[in-house]
Write a protein that holds these residues in place. Structure first.
Motif, PDB file in Angstrom:
ATOM      1  N   GLY A   1      -1.043  -5.881   0.789  1.00  0.00           N
ATOM      2  CA  GLY A   1      -1.249  -7.131   1.072  1.00  0.00           C
ATOM      3  C   GLY A   1      -2.583  -7.550   1.531  1.00  0.00           C
ATOM      4  O   GLY A   1      -2.828  -8.652   2.138  1.00  0.00           O
TER       5      GLY A   1
ATOM      6  N   TYR B   1      -0.121   3.590   4.181  1.00  0.00           N
ATOM      7  CA  TYR B   1       0.094   3.706   2.907  1.00  0.00           C
ATOM      8  C   TYR B   1      -0.279   4.931   1.921  1.00  0.00           C
ATOM      9  O   TYR B   1       0.642   5.411   1.222  1.00  0.00           O
ATOM     10  CB  TYR B   1      -0.479   2.397   1.902  1.00  0.00           C
ATOM     11  CG  TYR B   1      -0.106   2.593   0.573  1.00  0.00           C
ATOM     12  CD1 TYR B   1       1.506   2.165   0.280  1.00  0.00           C
ATOM     13  CD2 TYR B   1      -0.805   2.890  -0.447  1.00  0.00           C
ATOM     14  CE1 TYR B   1       1.720   2.097  -0.910  1.00  0.00           C
ATOM     15  CE2 TYR B   1      -0.344   3.012  -1.888  1.00  0.00           C
ATOM     16  CZ  TYR B   1       0.973   2.565  -2.045  1.00  0.00           C
ATOM     17  OH  TYR B   1       1.458   2.753  -3.337  1.00  0.00           O
TER      18      TYR B   1
ATOM     19  N   SER C   1      -4.018  -2.348  -2.777  1.00  0.00           N
ATOM     20  CA  SER C   1      -4.035  -4.032  -2.502  1.00  0.00           C
ATOM     21  C   SER C   1      -2.680  -4.558  -2.495  1.00  0.00           C
ATOM     22  O   SER C   1      -2.134  -5.279  -1.433  1.00  0.00           O
ATOM     23  CB  SER C   1      -5.100  -4.625  -3.400  1.00  0.00           C
ATOM     24  OG  SER C   1      -4.951  -6.011  -3.220  1.00  0.00           O
ATOM     25  N   LYS C   2      -1.920  -4.581  -3.585  1.00  0.00           N
ATOM     26  CA  LYS C   2      -0.677  -4.929  -4.037  1.00  0.00           C
ATOM     27  C   LYS C   2       0.258  -4.687  -2.872  1.00  0.00           C
ATOM     28  O   LYS C   2       1.056  -5.223  -2.315  1.00  0.00           O
ATOM     29  CB  LYS C   2      -0.241  -4.705  -5.287  1.00  0.00           C
ATOM     30  CG  LYS C   2       1.049  -5.527  -5.582  1.00  0.00           C
ATOM     31  CD  LYS C   2       1.425  -5.231  -7.015  1.00  0.00           C
ATOM     32  CE  LYS C   2       2.703  -6.221  -7.420  1.00  0.00           C
ATOM     33  NZ  LYS C   2       3.231  -5.960  -8.783  1.00  0.00           N
ATOM     34  N   ALA C   3       0.196  -3.220  -2.594  1.00  0.00           N
ATOM     35  CA  ALA C   3       1.195  -2.717  -1.546  1.00  0.00           C
ATOM     36  C   ALA C   3       1.040  -2.929  -0.226  1.00  0.00           C
ATOM     37  O   ALA C   3       2.061  -3.285   0.386  1.00  0.00           O
ATOM     38  CB  ALA C   3       1.081  -1.023  -1.826  1.00  0.00           C
TER      39      ALA C   3
ATOM     40  N   HIS D   1       2.112   7.409  -0.116  1.00  0.00           N
ATOM     41  CA  HIS D   1       1.952   7.803  -1.197  1.00  0.00           C
ATOM     42  C   HIS D   1       2.121   9.246  -1.613  1.00  0.00           C
ATOM     43  O   HIS D   1       2.646   9.676  -2.381  1.00  0.00           O
ATOM     44  CB  HIS D   1       0.900   6.827  -1.860  1.00  0.00           C
ATOM     45  CG  HIS D   1       0.544   7.357  -3.056  1.00  0.00           C
ATOM     46  ND1 HIS D   1      -0.243   8.394  -3.446  1.00  0.00           N
ATOM     47  CD2 HIS D   1       0.878   6.526  -4.347  1.00  0.00           C
ATOM     48  CE1 HIS D   1      -0.371   8.428  -4.954  1.00  0.00           C
ATOM     49  NE2 HIS D   1       0.434   7.583  -5.491  1.00  0.00           N
TER      50      HIS D   1
ATOM     51  N   CYS E   1      -6.859  -8.002   0.050  1.00  0.00           N
ATOM     52  CA  CYS E   1      -7.416  -7.932  -1.335  1.00  0.00           C
ATOM     53  C   CYS E   1      -8.187  -6.467  -1.559  1.00  0.00           C
ATOM     54  O   CYS E   1      -8.392  -5.819  -0.770  1.00  0.00           O
ATOM     55  CB  CYS E   1      -8.578  -9.070  -1.036  1.00  0.00           C
ATOM     56  SG  CYS E   1     -10.052  -8.672  -0.007  1.00  0.00           S
ATOM     57  N   GLU E   2      -8.590  -6.459  -2.927  1.00  0.00           N
ATOM     58  CA  GLU E   2      -9.262  -5.245  -3.218  1.00  0.00           C
ATOM     59  C   GLU E   2     -10.466  -4.775  -2.569  1.00  0.00           C
ATOM     60  O   GLU E   2     -10.699  -3.620  -2.273  1.00  0.00           O
ATOM     61  CB  GLU E   2      -9.348  -5.097  -4.842  1.00  0.00           C
ATOM     62  CG  GLU E   2      -8.070  -5.168  -5.682  1.00  0.00           C
ATOM     63  CD  GLU E   2      -8.291  -5.048  -7.024  1.00  0.00           C
ATOM     64  OE1 GLU E   2      -8.971  -4.446  -7.352  1.00  0.00           O
ATOM     65  OE2 GLU E   2      -7.626  -5.876  -7.682  1.00  0.00           O
TER      66      GLU E   2
ATOM     67  N   SER F   1      -5.211   3.261  -7.772  1.00  0.00           N
ATOM     68  CA  SER F   1      -6.484   2.260  -7.898  1.00  0.00           C
ATOM     69  C   SER F   1      -6.289   1.419  -6.839  1.00  0.00           C
ATOM     70  O   SER F   1      -5.198   1.225  -5.925  1.00  0.00           O
ATOM     71  CB  SER F   1      -5.976   1.271  -9.244  1.00  0.00           C
ATOM     72  OG  SER F   1      -4.752   0.630  -9.000  1.00  0.00           O
ATOM     73  N   CYS F   2      -7.411   0.491  -6.416  1.00  0.00           N
ATOM     74  CA  CYS F   2      -7.505  -0.574  -5.245  1.00  0.00           C
ATOM     75  C   CYS F   2      -6.587  -1.153  -5.512  1.00  0.00           C
ATOM     76  O   CYS F   2      -6.113  -2.126  -4.446  1.00  0.00           O
ATOM     77  CB  CYS F   2      -8.788  -0.825  -5.355  1.00  0.00           C
ATOM     78  SG  CYS F   2      -9.868   0.447  -4.245  1.00  0.00           S
ATOM     79  N   ALA F   3      -6.193  -1.599  -6.814  1.00  0.00           N
ATOM     80  CA  ALA F   3      -5.206  -2.899  -7.211  1.00  0.00           C
ATOM     81  C   ALA F   3      -3.981  -2.473  -6.636  1.00  0.00           C
ATOM     82  O   ALA F   3      -3.354  -3.170  -6.095  1.00  0.00           O
ATOM     83  CB  ALA F   3      -5.513  -3.155  -8.535  1.00  0.00           C
ATOM     84  N   ILE F   4      -3.618  -1.193  -6.893  1.00  0.00           N
ATOM     85  CA  ILE F   4      -2.217  -0.747  -6.463  1.00  0.00           C
ATOM     86  C   ILE F   4      -2.147  -0.708  -5.053  1.00  0.00           C
ATOM     87  O   ILE F   4      -1.152  -1.403  -4.352  1.00  0.00           O
ATOM     88  CB  ILE F   4      -1.806   0.507  -7.034  1.00  0.00           C
ATOM     89  CG1 ILE F   4      -1.766   0.721  -8.399  1.00  0.00           C
ATOM     90  CG2 ILE F   4      -0.686   1.212  -6.538  1.00  0.00           C
ATOM     91  CD1 ILE F   4      -1.600   1.788  -9.266  1.00  0.00           C
TER      92      ILE F   4
END
Length: 116
Positions: A59, A35, A55-57, A39, A61-62, A50-53
């Motif tokens: 699948g 990823y 994480s979502k990409a 990116h 968890c953060e 961010s770890c959230a982005i």
């Protein structure tokens, strides 16, 4: 040979070194690395993630993403700088990691390695 980290709109693809699959990364760390390569290849990508982005990409968890990012940084796949909940990163050449891995494999397959 210089790696080019760019997205090819015509082919809807990005380059990934073949050696990435020879380095013994666990599947989650490899997924996060792929990823990050993707990116970085996008011309319009923001300078920070961010770890959230991530994480979502991918699948995951953060907390797991943070663990894999630490693994990648500690293994010299990336250089990372954290600022609050965001981070910026630089992809490192993986040739040294490939050489180390091949040397370890060669040493371990040699009858007991070096004798004392």
């Amino acid at each position: 040979m210089k790696a080019q980290w760019s997205y090819d709109l015509a082919q809807n693809s990005f380059p990934l070194p073949h050696e990435a699959f020879e380095l013994g990364l666990e599947q989650g760390a490899l997924l996060v690395y792929v990823y990050l390569v993707y990116h970085k290849s996008l011309k319009h990508s923001p300078a920070k993630l961010s770890c959230a982005i991530v994480s979502k990409a991918v699948g995951l968890c953060e907390k797991t993403v943070r663990r894999h990012l630490r693994t990648l940084a500690n293994s010299d796949f990336i250089r990372m700088e954290c600022v609050g909940k965001s981070f910026s990163y630089t992809l490192c050449p993986i040739r040294n990691n490939v050489k180390k891995r091949r040397d370890v494999d060669l040493f371990s397959t040699h009858e007991g390695g070096l004798s004392a």
